[in-house]
Scaffold this motif. Structure first.
Motif, PDB file in Angstrom:
ATOM      1  N   GLY A 176       0.779  -1.234   0.000  1.00 66.23           N
ATOM      2  CA  GLY A 176       0.000   0.000   0.000  1.00 66.23           C
ATOM      3  C   GLY A 176       0.804   1.275   0.000  1.00 66.23           C
ATOM      4  N   CYS A 177       2.104   1.196   0.296  1.00 64.83           N
ATOM      5  CA  CYS A 177       2.885   2.425   0.460  1.00 64.83           C
ATOM      6  C   CYS A 177       3.262   3.092  -0.855  1.00 64.83           C
ATOM      7  CB  CYS A 177       4.122   2.160   1.308  1.00 64.83           C
ATOM      8  SG  CYS A 177       3.721   1.851   3.051  1.00 64.83           S
ATOM      9  N   GLN A 178       3.299   2.335  -1.960  1.00 67.12           N
ATOM     10  CA  GLN A 178       3.563   2.982  -3.249  1.00 67.12           C
ATOM     11  C   GLN A 178       2.483   4.014  -3.571  1.00 67.12           C
ATOM     12  OE1 GLN A 178       4.775   0.694  -6.730  1.00 67.12           O
ATOM     13  NE2 GLN A 178       5.091  -1.104  -5.420  1.00 67.12           N
ATOM     14  N   ARG A 179       1.273   3.758  -3.088  1.00 62.39           N
ATOM     15  CA  ARG A 179       0.157   4.665  -3.389  1.00 62.39           C
ATOM     16  C   ARG A 179       0.432   6.079  -2.879  1.00 62.39           C
ATOM     17  NH1 ARG A 179      -5.655   1.659  -2.461  1.00 62.39           N
ATOM     18  NH2 ARG A 179      -5.332  -0.143  -3.843  1.00 62.39           N
ATOM     19  N   HIS A 180       1.103   6.176  -1.730  1.00 58.40           N
ATOM     20  CA  HIS A 180       1.407   7.494  -1.176  1.00 58.40           C
ATOM     21  C   HIS A 180       2.243   8.308  -2.151  1.00 58.40           C
ATOM     22  CE1 HIS A 180       2.720  10.586   1.711  1.00 58.40           C
ATOM     23  NE2 HIS A 180       3.940  10.406   1.204  1.00 58.40           N
ATOM     24  N   TRP A 181       3.284   7.687  -2.710  1.00 61.69           N
ATOM     25  CA  TRP A 181       4.196   8.431  -3.587  1.00 61.69           C
ATOM     26  C   TRP A 181       3.526   8.782  -4.903  1.00 61.69           C
ATOM     27  CZ3 TRP A 181       7.537  10.204  -0.499  1.00 61.69           C
ATOM     28  CH2 TRP A 181       7.931   9.456   0.619  1.00 61.69           C
ATOM     29  N   VAL A 182       2.667   7.899  -5.393  1.00 63.38           N
ATOM     30  CA  VAL A 182       1.916   8.212  -6.616  1.00 63.38           C
ATOM     31  C   VAL A 182       1.022   9.427  -6.379  1.00 63.38           C
ATOM     32  CG1 VAL A 182       0.129   7.389  -8.202  1.00 63.38           C
ATOM     33  CG2 VAL A 182       1.968   5.836  -7.474  1.00 63.38           C
ATOM     34  N   LYS A 183       0.299   9.407  -5.260  1.00 63.44           N
ATOM     35  CA  LYS A 183      -0.591  10.543  -4.954  1.00 63.44           C
ATOM     36  C   LYS A 183       0.207  11.834  -4.794  1.00 63.44           C
ATOM     37  CE  LYS A 183      -2.072  11.554  -0.889  1.00 63.44           C
ATOM     38  NZ  LYS A 183      -2.700  11.575   0.448  1.00 63.44           N
ATOM     39  N   GLN A 184       1.354  11.770  -4.114  1.00 62.47           N
ATOM     40  CA  GLN A 184       2.171  12.972  -3.949  1.00 62.47           C
ATOM     41  C   GLN A 184       2.618  13.520  -5.300  1.00 62.47           C
ATOM     42  OE1 GLN A 184       1.165  13.542  -0.967  1.00 62.47           O
ATOM     43  NE2 GLN A 184       3.114  13.959   0.070  1.00 62.47           N
ATOM     44  N   CYS A 185       3.006  12.626  -6.206  1.00 60.51           N
ATOM     45  CA  CYS A 185       3.503  13.050  -7.519  1.00 60.51           C
ATOM     46  C   CYS A 185       2.398  13.644  -8.391  1.00 60.51           C
ATOM     47  CB  CYS A 185       4.149  11.875  -8.252  1.00 60.51           C
ATOM     48  SG  CYS A 185       5.758  11.385  -7.586  1.00 60.51           S
ATOM     49  N   LEU A 186       1.165  13.266  -8.131  1.00 58.10           N
ATOM     50  CA  LEU A 186       0.053  13.777  -8.945  1.00 58.10           C
ATOM     51  C   LEU A 186      -0.694  14.929  -8.274  1.00 58.10           C
ATOM     52  CD1 LEU A 186      -1.457  10.434 -10.315  1.00 58.10           C
ATOM     53  CD2 LEU A 186      -0.115  12.124 -11.585  1.00 58.10           C
ATOM     54  N   LYS A 187      -0.802  14.876  -6.961  1.00 61.86           N
ATOM     55  CA  LYS A 187      -1.643  15.856  -6.255  1.00 61.86           C
ATOM     56  C   LYS A 187      -0.861  16.980  -5.600  1.00 61.86           C
ATOM     57  CE  LYS A 187      -5.468  16.109  -2.923  1.00 61.86           C
ATOM     58  NZ  LYS A 187      -6.372  15.342  -2.034  1.00 61.86           N
ATOM     59  N   LEU A 188       0.261  16.644  -4.932  1.00 66.12           N
ATOM     60  CA  LEU A 188       0.965  17.641  -4.129  1.00 66.12           C
ATOM     61  C   LEU A 188       2.201  18.227  -4.803  1.00 66.12           C
ATOM     62  CD1 LEU A 188       1.127  19.095  -1.367  1.00 66.12           C
ATOM     63  CD2 LEU A 188       2.624  17.232  -0.610  1.00 66.12           C
ATOM     64  N   TYR A 189       3.099  17.383  -5.279  1.00 71.08           N
ATOM     65  CA  TYR A 189       4.384  17.875  -5.794  1.00 71.08           C
ATOM     66  C   TYR A 189       4.257  18.802  -7.016  1.00 71.08           C
ATOM     67  CZ  TYR A 189       6.465  14.235  -2.762  1.00 71.08           C
ATOM     68  OH  TYR A 189       6.828  13.443  -1.701  1.00 71.08           O
ATOM     69  N   PRO A 190       3.239  18.670  -7.882  1.00 71.18           N
ATOM     70  CA  PRO A 190       3.151  19.626  -9.002  1.00 71.18           C
ATOM     71  C   PRO A 190       2.697  21.027  -8.583  1.00 71.18           C
ATOM     72  CG  PRO A 190       2.058  17.536  -9.538  1.00 71.18           C
ATOM     73  CD  PRO A 190       2.312  17.542  -8.057  1.00 71.18           C
ATOM     74  N   GLU A 191       2.291  21.184  -7.325  1.00 66.53           N
ATOM     75  CA  GLU A 191       1.780  22.470  -6.881  1.00 66.53           C
ATOM     76  C   GLU A 191       2.903  23.494  -6.741  1.00 66.53           C
ATOM     77  OE1 GLU A 191      -1.831  23.293  -5.935  1.00 66.53           O
ATOM     78  OE2 GLU A 191      -1.552  21.893  -7.599  1.00 66.53           O
ATOM     79  N   LYS A 192       2.536  24.776  -6.858  1.00 67.83           N
ATOM     80  CA  LYS A 192       3.487  25.845  -6.630  1.00 67.83           C
ATOM     81  C   LYS A 192       3.948  25.792  -5.174  1.00 67.83           C
ATOM     82  CE  LYS A 192       3.246  27.230 -10.775  1.00 67.83           C
ATOM     83  NZ  LYS A 192       2.891  25.880 -11.208  1.00 67.83           N
ATOM     84  N   PRO A 193       5.220  26.132  -4.847  1.00 67.82           N
ATOM     85  CA  PRO A 193       6.163  26.831  -5.731  1.00 67.82           C
ATOM     86  C   PRO A 193       7.008  25.922  -6.607  1.00 67.82           C
ATOM     87  CG  PRO A 193       7.118  26.633  -3.567  1.00 67.82           C
ATOM     88  CD  PRO A 193       5.748  26.007  -3.479  1.00 67.82           C
ATOM     89  N   ASN A 194       6.708  24.618  -6.669  1.00 66.97           N
ATOM     90  CA  ASN A 194       7.469  23.748  -7.554  1.00 66.97           C
ATOM     91  C   ASN A 194       7.190  24.106  -9.004  1.00 66.97           C
ATOM     92  OD1 ASN A 194       8.456  22.430  -5.273  1.00 66.97           O
ATOM     93  ND2 ASN A 194       6.745  20.982  -5.241  1.00 66.97           N
ATOM     94  N   VAL A 195       8.036  23.638  -9.901  1.00 68.33           N
ATOM     95  CA  VAL A 195       7.992  24.048 -11.304  1.00 68.33           C
ATOM     96  C   VAL A 195       7.655  22.842 -12.173  1.00 68.33           C
ATOM     97  CG1 VAL A 195       9.318  25.122 -13.180  1.00 68.33           C
ATOM     98  CG2 VAL A 195       9.770  25.774 -10.794  1.00 68.33           C
ATOM     99  N   CYS A 196       6.825  23.057 -13.203  1.00 69.37           N
ATOM    100  CA  CYS A 196       6.493  21.962 -14.122  1.00 69.37           C
ATOM    101  C   CYS A 196       6.505  22.450 -15.563  1.00 69.37           C
ATOM    102  CB  CYS A 196       5.137  21.344 -13.776  1.00 69.37           C
ATOM    103  SG  CYS A 196       3.701  22.365 -14.193  1.00 69.37           S
TER     104      CYS A 196
END
Length: 367
Positions: free
Chosen positions: A90-110
Motif C-alpha cells: 500500500g505504500c507505493q500509493r502514497h508516492w503516486v498521490k504525492q507526484c500527482l496531487k501535491l508535488y506539481p503544486e506551486k512553488p514547484n515548477v512543471c
C-alpha cells in the motif's frame, strides 16, 4: 535485426541504435532485456548496509526492513544497484498521490508553466480529477492537465537553458521524499545523503526519455536515486561514451535504482514504456491496501478511496519516475554567476521527453 546484432555492430553511437530498436512500437525481441525478477548472467547479488537503517526508520518511510530487501549489481557497472520493490503493501500509493496531487503544486515548477499563465497551473489535480476519473478508453477524449504533465522539479530547480542549478532558484524539498531518499541511500552505503533536487518524470505509453548523463550536480560522490511507479519500462544503461552499447533492463512498479561511483556518470535513457508484465490494468503491488496502523512518525499518509481512483485511472496508461540527487557536498556553495537569474526553463516540453507526435525534437542532455 535483433538487439544482440545491433550491439555487436558497435561503431558510431551504438547507444542511439539500440535506443531506436527498443523505441519501435513493434519491437518484439525483448530477450536481451535484463529481468531482475529472474536474475542470472551478468546479474549478481549486491550487499546492503543493513545496520545503517533501523527497522523503525524503514517502516516510517514505507519500506520493508532492509534485511528483507534483495539488491543486485551488474557486471561491468560498478556502483549500480538495483532493488526490486522493497515497499510495504500500500505504500507505493502514497508516492503516486504525492507526484500527482501535491508535488506539481506551486512553488514547484512543471513543464506546463512554460506556456500557461500561473493561475492556470495552480491546481492541476482539482482541474483534472473529475474528468480523469470518468475517462473512457477512447484516444479522442481531450487530455486532462495531469495527463499533459511531463516533468516537475523540486528543491534546487534545474535550469534547462544553462544546464545548471543555482542558489537563487530553490524551493523547500518535500520532507517525506527527503526521508525516503535518505533511508535508501543509507542502506546502499551512503549515510548522510541530503536530498536537494528532484526531477519527476511522467510517462505514457508513447513517451520516452532521451539519452543523457546526470552531471550538473556539483557533487558526484553522492548517488542518483531513481524510483518507479505504475506501468513498466525498458531502461538503457550505457558507458562514458555514446559509442558504447548499453545494457537494457526492465523497471517495474516499486523498483529502485541507485547509480553511484563509476555508474554515476554513465549515459542512460528510457526508450519505451510497456504494460506491466502481469497483463492487468495495474500491477498487483498497487492493489494492496495500506496497513491501518502506521508507525509513529510515518511519512506515509492514507489516501482516500476517491483520490486513489483518480491515481489508478492515471496509472492505467502511465508511469511515474522520481529521480533524487544531492547537488552540493557538505559545506559546498554554488560558484558566483553573472548575468543569470537561475530561472531559465526548458525550450519546449518535448525536448526532455520524446513522444510519437514530437519525434522532430532532439532530446536534451538532462541532469
Amino acid at each position: 535485426m535483433a538487439a544482440g546484432a545491433l550491439t555487436r555492430e558497435g561503431g558510431e553511437d551504438a547507444f542511439r541504435r539500440l535506443f531506436r530498436f527498443y523505441r519501435q512500437r513493434d519491437a518484439s525481441d525483448l530477450r536481451g532485456v535484463v529481468d531482475f525478477s529472474a536474475p542470472g548472467g551478468q546479474v549478481f547479488r549486491s550487499q546492503l548496509s543493513i545496520s545503517s537503517v533501523s527497522d523503525q526508520d524503514a517502516y516510517r518511510a514505507g519500506l520493508q526492513p532492509v534485511s528483507q530487501w534483495t539488491a543486485y549489481g551488474l557486471s561491468g557497472y560498478p556502483g549500480f544497484i538495483f532493488i526490486p520493490n522493497p515497499f510495504l503493501p500500500g505504500c507505493q500509493r502514497h508516492w503516486v498521490k504525492q507526484c500527482l496531487k501535491l508535488y506539481p503544486e506551486k512553488p514547484n515548477v512543471c513543464n506546463l508553466d512554460l506556456h500557461m499563465a500561473p493561475e492556470k497551473t495552480t491546481d492541476l489535480w482539482g482541474q483534472s480529477k473529475e474528468q480523469l476519473r470518468k475517462k473512457g478508453s477512447s484516444k479522442w477524449e481531450p487530455r486532462t492537465l495531469l495527463e499533459k504533465l511531463r516533468w516537475v522539479t523540486l528543491g534546487y530547480h534545474y535550469n534547462w537553458d544553462t544546464k545548471k542549478y543555482s542558489a537563487n532558484h530553490h524551493t523547500p524539498f518535500p520532507s517525506d521524499l527527503a526521508f525516503l531518499s535518505e533511508q535508501v541511500a543509507a542502506a546502499c552505503g551512503f549515510r548522510g545523503f541530503q536530498a536537494q533536487a528532484g526531477i519527476l518524470n511522467y510517462y505514457h505509453f508513447d513517451s520516452s526519455l532521451g539519452i543523457h548523463v546526470d552531471e550538473s550536480e556539483l557533487d558526484h560522490s553522492r548517488p542518483l536515486l531513481s524510483f518507479s511507479f505504475g506501468q513498466s519500462s525498458i531502461f538503457l544503461l550505457g558507458g562514458l561514451k555514446r559509442e558504447e552499447a548499453p545494457t537494457a533492463m526492465f523497471m517495474h512498479s516499486g523498483d529502485i535504482m541507485v547509480m553511484s561511483g563509476f555508474s554515476r556518470l554513465l549515459y542512460h535513457a528510457v526508450p519505451r514504456v510497456l504494460p506491466n508484465p502481469e497483463g492487468t490494468a495495474l500491477p498487483s503491488c498497487l492493489d494492496q491496501p495500506l496497513s491501518s496502523d502506521l508507525p509513529v512518525g510515518s511519512v506515509i499518509e492514507h489516501s482516500s478511496e476517491e483520490d486513489w481512483q483518480v491515481c489508478a485511472k492515471y496509472l492505467q496508461s502511465s508511469r511515474i519516475n522520481m529521480t533524487i540527487r544531492q547537488v552540493l557536498a557538505e559545506g559546498q556553495k554554488f560558484p558566483e554567476e553573472s548575468g543569470t537569474n537561475g530561472k531559465g526553463q526548458a525550450p519546449s516540453e518535448d525536448s526532455y521527453h520524446e513522444n510519437s507526435k514530437a519525434k522532430r525534437h532532439k532530446p536534451n542532455t538532462v541532469s
